[in-house]
Design an enzyme around this catalytic site. Structure first.
Site: not given
Length: 411
Positions: A52, A55, A112, A215
């Protein structure tokens, strides 16, 4: 690679951290954002599954669209049926749910949310996720991310999706330098969607002094990833750690890497992150180590040790428990601008993505007379009736988002 004595000391610290860590494989880098200089790195060009942390590129492409006026903060983002079908972690809104772009970005980065990432890609890709992913790869090439290729906007497992600690550091640093006005998006501690409060998956926020982004990411093949940023005395660092064996190990190591970075003078390093070599080859796959019974047992041992500590700091002197409630940003559906297909301020488009049925001849049922004044034969129904039924069936209340997950959730 030429490095100064202080930078060499930082690299030695990083090597000790990795030697003490139980993970089977990891890669990392720490970069000074203002100068782009590498303060420490370990196998930073090794190709890895980004999970993730993907992202971050989805957000970068969205911010570029804002910069070029191709989109605005109130551009409508709609949860499509394809988006709603994505695996967790996700918000869980039904198809047809509408939100502003700025709200969608914050939900994607804090929760997320895989469904919201796909919805953003669809909205900004003129209805095509593939077109948006193409822009992600174009942006990666323009930034010099030579070990990166994307196949989706959320980081769910997909053949051909890979990056590296080096490339993610390049991306994170560019986000910080190109879009300083949006720093708070990446450092939001929590969001509220009414009765539900969702904490950011980033463990540094509120626990590491100066932390302000960015992140997390996890799938079995990648292990536990984190792109973290922190600012002290006007100086911002980005640290990337890929492949930790668990979240507690990940938190401890990245905090220690950041701390070593703040003790390193950028002038001691002569290496720019963009000058690091290309890694090439297939991305590392540590699924066996991470998702095996042994890997799960290792994380259980770490959790037990964490529970026994007077302060839950992952074993790092540079992490601490939050002494206050997290700062919460309230978010809601609706409020977006209107389009030809979306009413202004809409929160839910009924029957979104369901095609309107068309009449087909049925030998057992007489055709509907063209004259609207003529009664319908027994058993016949009009297209309008069917469309109304589909609309009523889909106009269900918006459920509360899924609670933040642990364990099997991909984030």
């Amino acid at each position: 690679m030429r490095i100064g004595k202080r930078a060499a000391s930082s690299l030695a610290i990083a090597a000790c951290l990795f030697a003490a860590a139980p993970a089977a494989a990891m890669t990392s880098i720490v970069v000074d954002v203002a100068t782009g200089k590498v303060l420490s790195e370990s196998a930073a060009s090794q190709r890895w599954y980004p999970a993730s942390t993907t992202k971050l590129m989805t957000a970068y492409v969205a911010l570029k669209a804002l910069e070029t006026k191709a989109a605005s903060l109130d551009t409508p983002v709609v949860i499509t049926r394809f988006a709603a079908g994505q695996a967790p972690s996700k918000m869980g809104f039904p198809p047809g749910s509408v939100m502003r772009l700025d709200v969608a970005l914050r939900m994607m980065l804090v929760k997320s949310a895989n469904d919201v990432a796909v919805a953003i890609a669809t909205a900004l890709g003129d209805g095509s996720v593939e077109a948006f992913v193409g822009r992600m790869n174009e942006a990666a090439a323009a930034l010099g991310m030579r070990d990166t290729h994307f196949v989706n906007p959320n980081g769910l497992p997909g053949e051909g999706q890979h990056s590296s600690a080096k490339d993610l550091a390049i991306l994170a640093a560019r986000i910080r330098t190109e879009f300083p006005a949006f720093t708070d998006l990446f450092g939001t501690e929590a969001i509220s969607t009414g009765t539900t409060t969702i904490r950011n998956t980033n463990p540094l926020l509120g626990r590491y002094d100066g932390a302000d982004g960015m992140k997390t990411g996890y799938i079995c093949a990648s292990g536990f990833n984190l792109v973290g940023s922190a600012t002290r005395n006007g100086r911002t660092l980005v640290a990337v750690l890929l492949g930790a064996s668990g979240p507690i190990v990940r938190d401890r190591i990245i905090a220690d890497l950041l701390e070593a970075g703040f003790r390193t003078d950028p002038a001691a390093s002569q290496t720019l992150v963009t000058a690091l070599p290309e890694g090439g080859g297939a991305p590392a796959d540590i699924s066996r180590e991470i998702c095996s019974a042994e890997g799960q047992k290792e994380r259980a041992v770490e959790r037990q040790a964490e529970a026994k500590r007077p302060e839950h700091n992952s074993g790092s002197p540079f992490l601490h428990e939050m002494a206050r409630p997290p700062s919460v940003v309230p978010l809601a559906l609706g409020g977006a601008a209107g389009t030809a297909d979306i009413p202004p301020g809409a929160t839910l488009i009924a029957a979104y993505g369901i095609p309107i049925p068309t009449a087909r001849p049925d030998p057992a049922v007489p055709e509907v007379p063209a004259d609207p004044q003529t009664p319908l034969p027994p058993g016949a129904s009009s297209d309008i009736d069917r469309a109304d039924e589909a609309s009523r069936a889909s106009a269900a209340p918006v459920p509360a988002p899924e609670p933040a997950g642990e364990g099997g959730d991909v984030n």
